[in-house]
Design a protein around this motif. Structure first.
Motif, PDB file in Angstrom:
ATOM      1  N   ARG A  67       0.789  -1.189   0.058  1.00 28.27           N
ATOM      2  CA  ARG A  67       0.152   0.021  -0.140  1.00 28.27           C
ATOM      3  C   ARG A  67       0.958   1.301   0.119  1.00 28.27           C
ATOM      4  O   ARG A  67       0.286   2.239  -0.297  1.00 28.27           O
ATOM      5  CB  ARG A  67      -0.833  -0.165   1.215  1.00 28.27           C
ATOM      6  CG  ARG A  67      -2.122  -1.055   1.230  1.00 28.27           C
ATOM      7  CD  ARG A  67      -3.076  -0.795   2.504  1.00 28.27           C
ATOM      8  NE  ARG A  67      -3.964  -1.737   2.343  1.00 28.27           N
ATOM      9  CZ  ARG A  67      -5.127  -1.602   1.818  1.00 28.27           C
ATOM     10  NH1 ARG A  67      -5.544  -0.789   0.993  1.00 28.27           N
ATOM     11  NH2 ARG A  67      -6.266  -2.675   1.802  1.00 28.27           N
ATOM     12  N   SER A  70       3.537   3.370  -4.483  1.00 29.68           N
ATOM     13  CA  SER A  70       3.227   4.316  -5.373  1.00 29.68           C
ATOM     14  C   SER A  70       3.839   4.934  -6.449  1.00 29.68           C
ATOM     15  O   SER A  70       5.163   5.390  -6.143  1.00 29.68           O
ATOM     16  CB  SER A  70       1.920   5.141  -4.980  1.00 29.68           C
ATOM     17  OG  SER A  70       2.505   5.841  -4.089  1.00 29.68           O
ATOM     18  N   PRO A  76      -0.284   0.336  -8.242  1.00 29.25           N
ATOM     19  CA  PRO A  76      -0.527   0.493  -6.968  1.00 29.25           C
ATOM     20  C   PRO A  76      -1.610  -0.119  -6.172  1.00 29.25           C
ATOM     21  O   PRO A  76      -2.606  -0.360  -6.986  1.00 29.25           O
ATOM     22  CB  PRO A  76      -0.659   2.013  -6.623  1.00 29.25           C
ATOM     23  CG  PRO A  76      -1.268   2.753  -7.678  1.00 29.25           C
ATOM     24  CD  PRO A  76      -0.445   1.928  -8.905  1.00 29.25           C
ATOM     25  N   VAL A  77      -1.840  -0.595  -5.177  1.00 29.98           N
ATOM     26  CA  VAL A  77      -2.770  -1.275  -4.339  1.00 29.98           C
ATOM     27  C   VAL A  77      -4.096  -0.516  -4.162  1.00 29.98           C
ATOM     28  O   VAL A  77      -3.906   0.811  -3.805  1.00 29.98           O
ATOM     29  CB  VAL A  77      -2.405  -1.854  -3.134  1.00 29.98           C
ATOM     30  CG1 VAL A  77      -3.524  -2.390  -2.539  1.00 29.98           C
ATOM     31  CG2 VAL A  77      -1.528  -3.056  -3.346  1.00 29.98           C
ATOM     32  N   THR A  91      -5.234  -4.335  -7.349  1.00 31.52           N
ATOM     33  CA  THR A  91      -4.195  -3.144  -7.754  1.00 31.52           C
ATOM     34  C   THR A  91      -4.824  -2.636  -9.134  1.00 31.52           C
ATOM     35  O   THR A  91      -5.592  -2.993  -9.723  1.00 31.52           O
ATOM     36  CB  THR A  91      -2.731  -3.653  -8.385  1.00 31.52           C
ATOM     37  OG1 THR A  91      -2.884  -4.660  -9.416  1.00 31.52           O
ATOM     38  CG2 THR A  91      -2.097  -4.201  -6.986  1.00 31.52           C
ATOM     39  N   ILE A 153       4.991  -4.553 -12.353  1.00 34.12           N
ATOM     40  CA  ILE A 153       3.623  -5.086 -11.541  1.00 34.12           C
ATOM     41  C   ILE A 153       4.129  -6.548 -10.508  1.00 34.12           C
ATOM     42  O   ILE A 153       5.411  -6.760 -10.605  1.00 34.12           O
ATOM     43  CB  ILE A 153       2.814  -5.737 -12.619  1.00 34.12           C
ATOM     44  CG1 ILE A 153       2.883  -6.651 -13.615  1.00 34.12           C
ATOM     45  CG2 ILE A 153       1.978  -4.473 -13.226  1.00 34.12           C
ATOM     46  CD1 ILE A 153       2.207  -7.316 -14.479  1.00 34.12           C
TER      47      ILE A 153
END
Length: 724
Positions: A67, A70, A76-77, A91, A153
């Motif tokens: 989390r 970013s 990002p989650v 994500t 990723i």
């Protein structure tokens, strides 16, 4: 993409799952969409790991760490539930293709793109490491190429697995060709290990092959630890930086920030059209266009909207993979979504028609057709066309015409005209013939474009682009009356056109300019112009609408359609109730109907029409599960004749063409049949393709021949209309 299977979840948290994007040691990744329309990638943990308390603890910590990650070049989650019955993490979804797929299908990246790739991945790693996370599985398959840059990723997944039952046997987790030496030796992996993997990934992007070779994992890991790879094929301007990343000593490797600074010092080229090579950009555009067109389905309706059943998977056709690329299947996409799963034939269901009353022939006495010629091509062609003395093959990069002896008569290179042809993956309609011209849709990056050449000679080539904001053609609806009709991405307004709609584009072939452009939020995958070219009917999952000569909607119907075509003075459609209807192009009123018509096969061509438009040919489902071929008068709908056809080993619906006095049928088991258009009597058959995946066959008929292109082996086979 693998379709959802019986063991796959259909709903996770607030997300409806449309299909599997991939799978790994921890579980699977699905394409998900929230009720509000947000598209995400959802990682769902395997049930056996969900029962491992140690794994849950580590996964919980990993979600918390992820989390924090970013940045512009990561995914990002956005949501997670590590404590659910099946732990999951969602994500942001990146609409792009993997670096591995891009290089394996399009070749190594040029130096300019490599520099952008290096800088983007270095920036991504810098953000990941700043969050206290080590990726541990940097490789070409975990790098997505998007129009806005590369994206990293699946960070942290291998770290979440370590220490659970998966690693209690001492196994080394990771991808052998991209491990660092310390990771291959089972030693602690730090951020420097990701840098080594970055070097291997960049070398693959530059050369098209794994730096440490192929073979058994142990042998590859030995080479990673003990050998110095050759970097001769890496561009000289990047070779020292890649070599530094591949230092055996972790302390000698540069940090991601130092890599980024090195690229910035030398300067990154700013391409005029985008950072990706045009063929790769076209593939990305195709992926984005298909994914942004996913239906908005309420979670409670998922089972109804995406059921499994006999025949091709519906989700496979929404997000079908051909050569690893998401492909728009055209009419077949719509058919697969609406086909009645209770019907093993793959027809559209509905009331059972009356049998023709004649016994079903075996076909054993039908003579075998003889190939006129068969050639292998140096590029895969999603479409072939036959006319004006040539068979035209259309690929992503070029078009060429083959004469009656199987020799190349002319070639037109897309790069010579600044155009990349539309959607190369799998059979697809991207071109048409009109007035002796071949017209092909594509991308003149970053705009939608059309290329036109003389069909007989390949000469007098010209291009035109859509004069509204758009980024590529997805398919060609057809050409008639001096106009070509195409489906383009973008609504003509947004600066991010692919994500905001689609446009039906009409091109006036005489003036070589846009006649009109009609924007829509929906993706109308199939369409057909009238013979005069003054109107076009387009359709999507739940709607069909007619556009007039100015591109204005003259009527619209909120009904399901499996196929649309033009027959004589009418539009004809097949609906989900197995009814074929003839519609007045101006009003949409029904002129006549025919019940019990078999739905199209997954690649379309659900009906065929005689050259003068007076007769329509279709298949009807018989009570014994087989088909009858029949002919209807297009003015009245009256049946001229109907005859049972030999049974298929793989029934799959209708796939028909009409030309040169023949009605051609391509069966589900890939047998080509030629029937007399006046009586339905079989003239000849060709069994040389039997067993081939019919989903991979493109075909065309006319000018005294029929040609079939097998995209799986890049060959085109041609037979004369008389089969001799």
């Amino acid at each position: 993409m693998k379709a959802l299977g019986a063991a796959d979840p259909r709903q996770v948290g607030p997300y409806t799952l449309f299909g599997r994007l991939g799978a790994g040691g921890m579980g699977a990744v699905y394409l998900g969409r929230s009720a509000g329309g947000r598209t995400v990638a959802v990682k769902v943990v395997r049930p056996d790991l969900a029962e491992d308390s140690a794994f849950r603890d580590r996964f919980r910590r990993e979600v918390a760490a992820a989390r924090l990650v970013s940045g512009a070049f990561t995914a990002p989650v956005v949501d997670a539930d590590p404590d659910g019955e099946l732990p999951w993490m969602a994500t942001a979804f990146v609409p792009g293709i993997s670096l591995h797929q891009a290089v394996s299908t399009r070749g190594p990246l040029p130096e300019g793109a490599l520099r952008t790739l290096t800088a983007g991945l270095a920036e991504a790693l810098a953000g990941v490491h700043a969050a206290g996370v080590v990726h541990r599985d940097m490789k070409p398959g975990n790098v997505l190429l998007a129009l806005d840059g590369p994206h990293l990723i699946d960070f942290g997944i291998s770290r979440a697995i370590e220490g659970t039952a998966l690693t209690h046997t001492g196994a080394v987790i990771g991808s052998a060709p991209y491990m660092s030496p310390e990771q291959a030796l089972g030693q602690p992996v730090t951020a420097a290990g990701d840098v080594f993997s970055l070097g291997s990934t960049l070398a693959y992007a530059a050369t098209g092959s794994d730096l440490f070779g192929e073979g058994a994992g142990a042998a590859v890991m030995f080479r990673v630890v003990h050998t110095e790879p050759s970097l001769d094929a890496v561009p000289p301007g990047l070779r020292p930086l890649v070599a530094a990343c591949l230092a055996k000593d972790p302390g000698a490797r540069p940090t991601p920030r130092q890599i980024l600074e090195a690229i910035e010092r030398e300067g990154r080229p700013v391409p005029s059209g985008g950072w990706l090579p045009d063929p790769v950009a076209a593939d990305v555009i195709a992926v984005r266009a298909v994914l942004t067109a996913l239906p908005q389905v309420a979670p409670t309706k998922l089972a109804e909207a995406l059921p499994e059943g006999p025949g091709p998977s519906r989700r496979r056709l929404i997000l079908g993979v051909t050569g690893g690329l998401l492909a728009v299947a055209g009419t077949g996409t719509m058919i697969a979504l609406r086909r009645d799963t209770s019907d093993p034939s793959g027809s559209s269901g509905g009331a059972a028609p009356k049998s023709s009353g004649s016994p079903r022939p075996s076909g054993d006495d039908v003579p075998e057709g003889r190939l006129a010629w068969k050639v292998k091509t140096d590029a895969t062609c999603p479409q072939v066309l036959s006319g004006h003395g040539v068979v035209a093959c259309v690929s992503l990069e070029r078009i060429w015409g083959i004469d009656d002896q199987g020799k190349t008569k002319w070639t037109v290179e897309g790069k010579d005209h600044g155009i990349t042809m539309a959607i190369p993956a799998g059979p697809n309609t991207i071109a048409a013939m009109e007035g002796g011209r071949l017209v092909v849709g594509g991308t003149k990056y970053p705009n939608s474009a059309l290329l036109s050449v003389d069909m007989a000679t390949g000469g007098d080539a010209w291009t035109t682009t859509l004069d509204q904001n758009s980024s590529g053609v997805l398919r060609c609806y057809g050409a008639a009356g001096g106009k070509a009709y195409l489906l383009a991405t973008g609504d003509g307004k947004s600066t991010d056109p692919v994500a905001t709609g689609f446009t039906t584009w009409a091109v006036d072939l005489a003036s070589r300019k846009t006649a009109w452009a009609h924007p829509e939020s929906a993706m109308f995958l199939f369409g057909s112009p009238t013979q005069s070219g003054d109107r076009v009917l387009i359709g999507d999952l739940n709607r069909r609408q007619a556009l007039d000569g100015q591109g204005v909607v003259s009527w619209s119907q909120d009904v399901q359609s499996l196929a649309v075509a033009t027959a004589g003075k009418y539009f004809v459609v097949i609906d989900a109730a197995a009814t074929l209807s003839a519609l007045d192009p101006a009003t949409g009123r029904t002129a006549w109907t025919a019940a019990g018509v078999a739905g199209p096969a997954a690649r379309g061509d659900g009906v065929a029409v005689s050259q003068d438009g007076s007769v329509l040919y279709a298949l009807w489902q018989d009570k014994d599960g087989g088909y009858s071929l029949g002919a209807l008068d297009t003015t009245t709908g009256r049946t001229r004749w109907k005859a049972p056809v030999p049974a298929d080993t793989k029934p799959s619906g209708a796939r028909l063409l009409c030309a040169d006095g023949n009605v051609y049928r391509l069966s589900g088991d890939s047998i080509l049949w030629a029937y007399d258009a006046a009586s339905g009597k079989p003239r000849w058959k060709y069994t040389g393709m039997k067993g081939t995946d019919a989903m991979k066959l493109a075909w065309a008929a006319g000018d005294g021949r029929i040609c079939v292109y097998d995209t799986s082996v890049a060959t085109v086979a041609t037979l004369h209309a008389n089969g001799a």
